[in-house]
Design an enzyme around this catalytic site. Structure first.
Site, PDB file in Angstrom:
ATOM      1  N   GLN A  14       0.309  11.548   5.923  1.00 26.14           N
ATOM      2  CA  GLN A  14      -0.741  11.589   6.962  1.00 26.14           C
ATOM      3  C   GLN A  14      -0.606  10.446   7.960  1.00 26.14           C
ATOM      4  O   GLN A  14      -0.692  10.654   9.167  1.00 26.14           O
ATOM      5  CB  GLN A  14      -2.126  11.535   6.302  1.00 26.14           C
ATOM      6  CG  GLN A  14      -3.261  11.794   7.279  1.00 26.14           C
ATOM      7  CD  GLN A  14      -4.630  11.360   6.764  1.00 26.14           C
ATOM      8  OE1 GLN A  14      -4.734  10.656   5.761  1.00 26.14           O
ATOM      9  NE2 GLN A  14      -5.672  11.788   7.452  1.00 26.14           N
ATOM     10  N   ILE A  37      10.912  11.587   1.018  1.00 23.02           N
ATOM     11  CA  ILE A  37      11.632  12.235  -0.087  1.00 23.02           C
ATOM     12  C   ILE A  37      11.935  13.697   0.261  1.00 23.02           C
ATOM     13  O   ILE A  37      12.815  14.312  -0.312  1.00 23.02           O
ATOM     14  CB  ILE A  37      10.795  12.089  -1.383  1.00 23.02           C
ATOM     15  CG1 ILE A  37      11.621  12.384  -2.627  1.00 23.02           C
ATOM     16  CG2 ILE A  37       9.543  12.939  -1.341  1.00 23.02           C
ATOM     17  CD1 ILE A  37      10.955  11.938  -3.916  1.00 23.02           C
ATOM     18  N   TYR A 144      -5.499   4.166  -8.532  1.00 29.98           N
ATOM     19  CA  TYR A 144      -5.083   3.913  -7.146  1.00 29.98           C
ATOM     20  C   TYR A 144      -5.635   2.566  -6.671  1.00 29.98           C
ATOM     21  O   TYR A 144      -4.916   1.719  -6.135  1.00 29.98           O
ATOM     22  CB  TYR A 144      -5.598   5.061  -6.279  1.00 29.98           C
ATOM     23  CG  TYR A 144      -5.438   4.920  -4.788  1.00 29.98           C
ATOM     24  CD1 TYR A 144      -4.178   4.847  -4.208  1.00 29.98           C
ATOM     25  CD2 TYR A 144      -6.561   4.903  -3.949  1.00 29.98           C
ATOM     26  CE1 TYR A 144      -4.039   4.749  -2.823  1.00 29.98           C
ATOM     27  CE2 TYR A 144      -6.430   4.818  -2.580  1.00 29.98           C
ATOM     28  CZ  TYR A 144      -5.170   4.735  -2.021  1.00 29.98           C
ATOM     29  OH  TYR A 144      -5.039   4.642  -0.660  1.00 29.98           O
ATOM     30  N   LYS A 148      -3.647  -0.808  -5.695  1.00 28.22           N
ATOM     31  CA  LYS A 148      -3.761  -1.414  -4.363  1.00 28.22           C
ATOM     32  C   LYS A 148      -4.170  -2.887  -4.477  1.00 28.22           C
ATOM     33  O   LYS A 148      -3.674  -3.737  -3.745  1.00 28.22           O
ATOM     34  CB  LYS A 148      -4.757  -0.634  -3.491  1.00 28.22           C
ATOM     35  CG  LYS A 148      -4.221   0.718  -3.017  1.00 28.22           C
ATOM     36  CD  LYS A 148      -3.035   0.539  -2.081  1.00 28.22           C
ATOM     37  CE  LYS A 148      -2.394   1.824  -1.641  1.00 28.22           C
ATOM     38  NZ  LYS A 148      -1.111   1.640  -0.945  1.00 28.22           N
TER      39      LYS A 148
HETATM   40  C1  AKB Z   1      -8.338   8.217  -0.611  1.00 26.39           C
HETATM   41  O1  AKB Z   1      -9.360   8.881  -0.422  1.00 26.39           O
HETATM   42  O2  AKB Z   1      -7.777   8.072  -1.698  1.00 26.39           O
HETATM   43  C2  AKB Z   1      -7.739   7.497   0.594  1.00 26.39           C
HETATM   44  C3  AKB Z   1      -8.215   6.089   0.700  1.00 26.39           C
HETATM   45  C4  AKB Z   1      -9.625   5.807   1.029  1.00 26.39           C
HETATM   46  O3  AKB Z   1      -7.450   5.186   0.524  1.00 26.39           O
HETATM   47  N1  AKB Z   1      -8.032   8.217   1.787  1.00 26.39           N
END
Ligand code: AKB
Length: 317
Positions: A14, A37, A144, A148
């Site tokens: 994106q 990829i 996630y 991060k």
């Molecule tokens: C998600 O929704 O995982 C991403 C973000 C907020 O990093 N768009």
């Protein structure tokens, strides 16, 4: 034109598609090599240099850096919040390994700069949810978000230990019409525009009053390039910067769409992504980014809705 040679890893995603096009305008088409990829995204096909590269393949990336005389790398490949929860170990491996090996390559090959995106997902349910400050309680609950936050700390560490110039932004949900998001909790805010135009109705996977920080892609791309172009002395943190533009709920984005499509209807069927959203900030304080490198957003909800609907109407849906 500036004398930089840039490699983008994950250019088919994106952010990658639009960032590639924007960087080519600044640095010249031949100086920005897009890679992913997969085969090139349709928008990137025949638009400039493209190579198929796996962001996990350190040797292939190293070869590309040496062969092309790469000076800057943007690492955009990642598994996002919703996809990450389906396979946490895989998300951790992809998100961390791709970063750590690039940081090593950055030191080894003396790259002038690296860009790596962070996210509002670094925050968690114990973080203040309104006007979340740059430095605050951080206890992410998604893999996630954990990757991060760990990644931000590694970027800071490589800067402090080896002087590597790594820069990063904590993106909110990003809304774009050229390229689709994939696997995020904020993706509803893109899907809703497509469905409004195609079917005049949308079922939101987040409940009506779920507020999240959001940003139009044009602002995010401009902010990213402005951050990367700012003089190093303006970088007062080597963690990722908070940046903010707007905050809205599914009900509010629906109301904004109804100003253009009065018979658009929304209903709500929250799924597992609701819990992720409930642990994230509702709005972000980005005073540091505004003060340090003069970040400013240009799009609010209604301006973005007008742009999204008119651009999507003009594109093949
Ligand atoms: C998600 O929704 O995982 C991403 C973000 C907020 O990093 N768009």
């Amino acid at each position: 034109m500036k004398k930089e040679k840039i490699l983008i890893l994950g250019a088919g995603g994106q952010i990658g598609v639009e960032l590639t096009l924007a960087l080519r305008n600044v640095f010249g088409t031949d100086n920005v090599i897009a890679s992913d990829i997969r085969e090139a995204h349709p928008i990137l096909k025949d638009s400039g240099p493209y190579v198929m590269l796996n962001a996990m393949d350190a040797n292939a990336i190293h070869e590309q850096i040496k062969k092309e005389g790469i000076t800057q790398v943007y690492l955009l490949a990642a598994l996002l919040s919703a996809t990450g929860e389906k396979d946490p170990k895989k998300a951790w491996e992809i998100n961390m390994q791709s970063l750590l090996q690039l940081l090593d390559l950055g030191v080894q090959e003396k790259l002038s700069k690296i860009y790596w995106p962070s996210s509002i997902a670094v925050f968690g349910p114990t973080t203040p949810r309104q006007e979340t400050p740059q430095a605050t309680v951080v206890e992410p609950r998604t893999v996630y978000g954990i990757s991060k936050y760990a990644g931000e700390l590694w970027c800071q560490y490589y800067h402090q230990r080896w002087g590597l110039d790594v820069r990063s932004l904590r993106y909110p949900g990003l809304i774009s019409w050229k390229s689709a998001p994939g696997g995020g909790t904020t993706d509803y805010a893109v899907e809703i525009y497509h469905e409004a135009l195609k079917h005049k109705k949308y079922t939101s996977f987040l409940s009506e009053n779920t507020y999240l920080p959001m940003m139009y892609m044009d602002d995010a791309i401009r902010g990213t390039i402005e951050l990367m172009e700012a003089p190093a002395e303006q970088m007062k943190t080597r963690m990722a910067y908070n940046i903010s533009a707007m905050s809205f709920s599914p009900k509010e984005i629906a109301a904004s769409i109804q100003k253009h499509i009065p018979d658009f209807a929304i209903d709500y069927a929250p799924d597992f992504r609701q819990q992720i959203a409930d642990g994230w900030p509702q709005s972000i304080n980005d005073a540091e980014a505004r003060a340090h490198w003069h970040w400013q957003h240009k799009f609010d909800l209604d301006k973005m809705t007008a742009e999204m609907l008119s651009n999507l109407r003009g594109a093949v849906l």
